[in-house]
Design a protein around this motif. Structure first.
Motif, PDB file in Angstrom:
ATOM      1  N   ARG A 261     -13.929  -8.731 -10.797  1.00 46.17           N
ATOM      2  CA  ARG A 261     -13.409  -8.321 -12.096  1.00 46.17           C
ATOM      3  C   ARG A 261     -13.995  -6.989 -12.545  1.00 46.17           C
ATOM      4  O   ARG A 261     -13.403  -6.295 -13.367  1.00 46.17           O
ATOM      5  CB  ARG A 261     -13.684  -9.415 -13.122  1.00 46.17           C
ATOM      6  CG  ARG A 261     -13.059 -10.759 -12.721  1.00 46.17           C
ATOM      7  CD  ARG A 261     -13.101 -11.764 -13.829  1.00 46.17           C
ATOM      8  NE  ARG A 261     -12.301 -11.329 -14.972  1.00 46.17           N
ATOM      9  CZ  ARG A 261     -12.083 -12.084 -16.041  1.00 46.17           C
ATOM     10  NH1 ARG A 261     -12.598 -13.311 -16.101  1.00 46.17           N
ATOM     11  NH2 ARG A 261     -11.373 -11.623 -17.049  1.00 46.17           N
ATOM     12  N   LEU A 262     -15.160  -6.667 -12.021  1.00 49.77           N
ATOM     13  CA  LEU A 262     -15.763  -5.378 -12.363  1.00 49.77           C
ATOM     14  C   LEU A 262     -15.108  -4.251 -11.567  1.00 49.77           C
ATOM     15  O   LEU A 262     -14.768  -4.425 -10.402  1.00 49.77           O
ATOM     16  CB  LEU A 262     -17.259  -5.411 -12.052  1.00 49.77           C
ATOM     17  CG  LEU A 262     -18.111  -6.400 -12.848  1.00 49.77           C
ATOM     18  CD1 LEU A 262     -19.517  -6.449 -12.273  1.00 49.77           C
ATOM     19  CD2 LEU A 262     -18.144  -6.001 -14.328  1.00 49.77           C
ATOM     20  N   GLU A 263     -14.993  -3.090 -12.201  1.00 51.36           N
ATOM     21  CA  GLU A 263     -14.496  -1.902 -11.485  1.00 51.36           C
ATOM     22  C   GLU A 263     -15.621  -1.284 -10.663  1.00 51.36           C
ATOM     23  O   GLU A 263     -15.414  -0.932  -9.500  1.00 51.36           O
ATOM     24  CB  GLU A 263     -13.955  -0.878 -12.487  1.00 51.36           C
ATOM     25  CG  GLU A 263     -12.759  -1.365 -13.291  1.00 51.36           C
ATOM     26  CD  GLU A 263     -12.475  -0.458 -14.483  1.00 51.36           C
ATOM     27  OE1 GLU A 263     -13.087   0.641 -14.561  1.00 51.36           O
ATOM     28  OE2 GLU A 263     -11.664  -0.843 -15.336  1.00 51.36           O
ATOM     29  N   THR A 264     -16.769  -1.140 -11.284  1.00 50.22           N
ATOM     30  CA  THR A 264     -17.943  -0.633 -10.575  1.00 50.22           C
ATOM     31  C   THR A 264     -19.164  -1.455 -10.958  1.00 50.22           C
ATOM     32  O   THR A 264     -19.248  -2.020 -12.060  1.00 50.22           O
ATOM     33  CB  THR A 264     -18.223   0.851 -10.900  1.00 50.22           C
ATOM     34  OG1 THR A 264     -18.504   1.000 -12.301  1.00 50.22           O
ATOM     35  CG2 THR A 264     -17.058   1.737 -10.494  1.00 50.22           C
ATOM     36  N   LEU A 265     -20.111  -1.489 -10.045  1.00 44.72           N
ATOM     37  CA  LEU A 265     -21.370  -2.196 -10.242  1.00 44.72           C
ATOM     38  C   LEU A 265     -22.482  -1.294  -9.722  1.00 44.72           C
ATOM     39  O   LEU A 265     -22.485  -0.924  -8.545  1.00 44.72           O
ATOM     40  CB  LEU A 265     -21.346  -3.520  -9.476  1.00 44.72           C
ATOM     41  CG  LEU A 265     -22.637  -4.334  -9.354  1.00 44.72           C
ATOM     42  CD1 LEU A 265     -23.167  -4.720 -10.727  1.00 44.72           C
ATOM     43  CD2 LEU A 265     -22.392  -5.578  -8.515  1.00 44.72           C
ATOM     44  N   THR A 266     -23.393  -0.911 -10.614  1.00 40.65           N
ATOM     45  CA  THR A 266     -24.485  -0.011 -10.247  1.00 40.65           C
ATOM     46  C   THR A 266     -25.819  -0.714 -10.442  1.00 40.65           C
ATOM     47  O   THR A 266     -26.080  -1.287 -11.511  1.00 40.65           O
ATOM     48  CB  THR A 266     -24.458   1.272 -11.094  1.00 40.65           C
ATOM     49  OG1 THR A 266     -23.235   1.978 -10.846  1.00 40.65           O
ATOM     50  CG2 THR A 266     -25.635   2.178 -10.744  1.00 40.65           C
ATOM     51  N   PHE A 267     -26.642  -0.668  -9.406  1.00 38.84           N
ATOM     52  CA  PHE A 267     -28.000  -1.196  -9.480  1.00 38.84           C
ATOM     53  C   PHE A 267     -28.961  -0.027  -9.621  1.00 38.84           C
ATOM     54  O   PHE A 267     -28.992   0.870  -8.769  1.00 38.84           O
ATOM     55  CB  PHE A 267     -28.334  -1.997  -8.223  1.00 38.84           C
ATOM     56  CG  PHE A 267     -27.481  -3.223  -8.034  1.00 38.84           C
ATOM     57  CD1 PHE A 267     -27.816  -4.411  -8.652  1.00 38.84           C
ATOM     58  CD2 PHE A 267     -26.337  -3.157  -7.253  1.00 38.84           C
ATOM     59  CE1 PHE A 267     -27.012  -5.541  -8.487  1.00 38.84           C
ATOM     60  CE2 PHE A 267     -25.537  -4.283  -7.076  1.00 38.84           C
ATOM     61  CZ  PHE A 267     -25.868  -5.474  -7.696  1.00 38.84           C
ATOM     62  N   ARG A 268     -29.723  -0.019 -10.705  1.00 35.93           N
ATOM     63  CA  ARG A 268     -30.743   0.995 -10.925  1.00 35.93           C
ATOM     64  C   ARG A 268     -32.093   0.415 -10.508  1.00 35.93           C
ATOM     65  O   ARG A 268     -32.446  -0.694 -10.902  1.00 35.93           O
ATOM     66  CB  ARG A 268     -30.783   1.386 -12.410  1.00 35.93           C
ATOM     67  CG  ARG A 268     -29.532   2.115 -12.910  1.00 35.93           C
ATOM     68  CD  ARG A 268     -29.592   3.597 -12.592  1.00 35.93           C
ATOM     69  NE  ARG A 268     -30.826   4.192 -13.083  1.00 35.93           N
ATOM     70  CZ  ARG A 268     -31.038   4.559 -14.358  1.00 35.93           C
ATOM     71  NH1 ARG A 268     -30.086   4.408 -15.265  1.00 35.93           N
ATOM     72  NH2 ARG A 268     -32.186   5.090 -14.704  1.00 35.93           N
ATOM     73  N   PHE A 269     -32.850   1.175  -9.719  1.00 41.60           N
ATOM     74  CA  PHE A 269     -34.136   0.689  -9.238  1.00 41.60           C
ATOM     75  C   PHE A 269     -35.229   1.029 -10.237  1.00 41.60           C
ATOM     76  O   PHE A 269     -35.489   2.201 -10.505  1.00 41.60           O
ATOM     77  CB  PHE A 269     -34.439   1.277  -7.864  1.00 41.60           C
ATOM     78  CG  PHE A 269     -33.436   0.867  -6.817  1.00 41.60           C
ATOM     79  CD1 PHE A 269     -33.319  -0.452  -6.428  1.00 41.60           C
ATOM     80  CD2 PHE A 269     -32.585   1.810  -6.255  1.00 41.60           C
ATOM     81  CE1 PHE A 269     -32.388  -0.840  -5.478  1.00 41.60           C
ATOM     82  CE2 PHE A 269     -31.646   1.428  -5.303  1.00 41.60           C
ATOM     83  CZ  PHE A 269     -31.546   0.104  -4.917  1.00 41.60           C
ATOM     84  N   MET A 270     -35.841  -0.010 -10.808  1.00 42.44           N
ATOM     85  CA  MET A 270     -36.924   0.140 -11.786  1.00 42.44           C
ATOM     86  C   MET A 270     -37.998  -0.871 -11.436  1.00 42.44           C
ATOM     87  O   MET A 270     -37.848  -2.067 -11.694  1.00 42.44           O
ATOM     88  CB  MET A 270     -36.406  -0.093 -13.206  1.00 42.44           C
ATOM     89  CG  MET A 270     -35.320   0.863 -13.645  1.00 42.44           C
ATOM     90  SD  MET A 270     -34.756   0.512 -15.341  1.00 42.44           S
ATOM     91  CE  MET A 270     -33.473   1.754 -15.532  1.00 42.44           C
ATOM     92  N   ALA A 271     -39.070  -0.423 -10.849  1.00 42.68           N
ATOM     93  CA  ALA A 271     -40.089  -1.334 -10.341  1.00 42.68           C
ATOM     94  C   ALA A 271     -40.868  -2.032 -11.445  1.00 42.68           C
ATOM     95  O   ALA A 271     -41.307  -3.175 -11.285  1.00 42.68           O
ATOM     96  CB  ALA A 271     -41.052  -0.567  -9.430  1.00 42.68           C
ATOM     97  N   ASP A 272     -41.039  -1.381 -12.575  1.00 43.07           N
ATOM     98  CA  ASP A 272     -41.903  -1.896 -13.631  1.00 43.07           C
ATOM     99  C   ASP A 272     -41.158  -2.862 -14.550  1.00 43.07           C
ATOM    100  O   ASP A 272     -40.044  -2.571 -15.012  1.00 43.07           O
ATOM    101  CB  ASP A 272     -42.456  -0.732 -14.451  1.00 43.07           C
ATOM    102  CG  ASP A 272     -43.384  -1.195 -15.550  1.00 43.07           C
ATOM    103  OD1 ASP A 272     -44.496  -1.657 -15.236  1.00 43.07           O
ATOM    104  OD2 ASP A 272     -42.987  -1.108 -16.733  1.00 43.07           O
TER     105      ASP A 272
END
Length: 529
Positions: A219-230
């Motif tokens: 259902r999503l057009e785009t899916l972005t994973f942002r890398f945030m270690a903290d």
């Protein structure tokens, strides 16, 4: 704050039930039904941004698994899928049968296309599994002769050793199928509900809806994973609106995020265990834990109930198994764990000649009783490591806590230059002996396994679990092997079973947390207005 179980709401999914934790003030949603009983309309733009943890795709072991493992972005799929109750279900294979002689035959789904338009067939299975064999990223004991294409829609798989668990192992995302000729290290081309768009190392991974997907369309057009270690950085990004959802909420932050208007907390059923790996055969001078008495003393010194209640704030369960107990069925009760008994631990150390001034670190013949502990970055809460450190110090054992980035951690782990390693391994396939065969079995291709061996009896029980055709007997052999590992050899010390905890905006709908994070599906998720 009360434990997670106080908020669990049982919602039917697939062929079982999975707990959903909904802490938003307005309650939980189901399907198109919004909060407060109103119908939620989809947002015009279906673009979801999720803050994940550390980017681990740069690690040597993961370089052939971009978007597949340990972060599964829905680009690729294996032959079978893992259900929420750790069973297997059809994926790219619609059916399977045992042929005898250590061989399974799989019938493949017809009409499936890769993202580049190629047809999915048996040759793709061999191409994909050969990559895992070549780069040693699969754990099913396959070799170059293991995969045979019978015809375009039929494939036989025969492990190189007796291993009837290959059926359950093929549900692991590491065994995902990629398009022949493609390079999964640079641009994964697969059959999943999302297609690869972009990867910026240590920054983000973006995928887009696969409009030609064979199953339920995303259902999503785009899916972005942002890398945030903290942990704090991820929480702040959610509060500020920079991201829509975050992975692995620190237990100390659950209450604050839950009480924030417009946010929701969701938790899976337990799928991982905080676990102390012990270097039974560490590289010199890391040989202190080769002594089984010292291992037992370490286990006696840790109050796991207090760890769950005080450090994990009730968001965990004391277990004696190295995986979720339900994976072992009725045989999970065979594993008891080492009872908390610091007085006995002190007595044993005293009798072994390890003496200390009151409240100090012990020594013997001028040698200080000291251990080095490392922890899995991005997975182990520092407070947990410090708690273990304090508990061992209380009986006179000095623990030097050394923390690293993922690359340095992998190097130290694989060099055997440590005494204790705390990690959070997850049950990622349907094999009851999954973690046993992966981390401690002498025939494992995991490089650190040779430093943690639990002895020939353990090995023989794991071999029996792999070779059994009967599921109950497999669970029994796995439970007996775990008893040998945890209760007898004390080569592993389970601390607590945990759920994966997510936080998200209330407009994020349709999220169904899987107990195995690497098997998390995103194609049912959508955004409301």
């Amino acid at each position: 704050m009360p434990p997670i179980s106080r908020w669990l709401k049982m919602t039917p999914v697939h062929d079982g039930f999975v707990p959903l934790l909904c802490l938003a003030l307005a309650g939980c949603q189901s399907g198109e039904e919004g909060r407060n009983g109103s119908t939620s309309a989809p947002a015009d733009r279906q673009q979801l941004i999720v803050a994940a943890g550390e980017d681990e795709f740069g690690l040597r072991l993961n370089q052939q698994r971009l978007g597949i493992y340990p972060l599964n972005a829905g680009i690729c799929e294996p032959l079978l899928r893992l259900t929420h109750d750790f069973q297997i279900a059809p994926g790219l294979a619609t059916s399977w049968r045992f042929l005898g002689g250590n061989t399974y035959r799989f019938t493949l789904r017809r009409g499936v296309k890769f993202h580049d338009g190629q047809s999915f067939n048996a040759n793709a299975i061999k191409y994909s599994l050969d990559i895992g064999i070549r780069f040693k990223t699969q754990y099913s004991f396959l070799d170059s002769a293991s995969v045979r294409a019978v015809d375009d829609s039929t494939v036989d798989i025969t492990p190189s050793i007796p291993n009837l668990r290959v059926l359950e192992q093929l549900a692991h995302p590491t065994n995902s199928i990629v398009a022949p000729g493609s390079d999964p290290a640079k641009h994964p081309v697969c059959t999943g509900p999302f297609r690869f768009v972009e990867y910026a190392p240590r920054n983000r991974l973006t995928v887009a809806r696969n409009a030609s997907y064979w199953g339920e369309k995303a259902r999503l057009e785009t899916l972005t994973f942002r890398f945030m270690a903290d942990d704090n950085t991820r929480a702040l990004a959610l509060r500020s609106g920079e991201v829509d959802a975050i992975f692995d909420v620190n237990r100390s932050m659950v209450s604050g995020l839950a009480s924030t208007a417009g946010l929701t907390i969701a938790a899976s059923s337990p799928g991982a265990v905080i676990l102390m790996h012990i270097a039974t055969r560490g590289t010199p001078p890391f040989t202190r834990m080769a002594d089984p008495v010292m291992r037992r003393v370490a286990a006696m010194s840790i109050d796991r109930k207090a760890l769950v209640e005080r450090i994990l704030e009730g968001h965990a369960t004391v277990v004696s198994t190295v995986n979720p107990p339900k994976v072992l069925g009725r045989h999970a009760s065979l594993i008891h764990g080492i009872p908390y008994n610091p007085a006995e631990a002190r007595r044993i150390l005293d009798s072994a000649g390890w003496h200390a001034p009151k409240g100090g670190i012990r020594s013997r013949r001028g040698e200080r009783l000291s251990l080095v502990m490392i922890t899995q970055p991005g997975s182990v809460d520092r407070a947990v490591a410090q708690y273990v450190q304090a508990q061992l110090t209380a009986v006179g054992i000095e623990v030097k806590l050394e923390e690293f980035d993922p690359g340095a951690f992998e190097s130290r782990l694989n060099a055997g230059t440590w005494d204790i390693d705390i990690e959070v391994p997850n049950q990622n396939d349907a094999n009851p002996a999954f973690l046993l065969a992966l981390r401690w079995y002498s025939r494992s291709n995991v490089r650190s396994a040779r430093f943690m061996t639990a002895g020939p009896r353990f090995d023989s029980l794991v071999s029996a679990a792999l070779a059994s055709a009967d599921h109950d007997q497999t669970q029994l052999a796995a439970a007996e092997a775990m008893h040998a590992l945890v209760d007898d050899a004390v080569a592993a010390i389970p601390l607590a079973a945990i759920s994966r905890i997510y936080a998200m905006k209330s407009r994020v709908q349709g999220f169904d947390p899987h107990p195995s994070r690497v098997n998390q599906s995103w194609n049912t998720v959508w955004l409301s207005r």
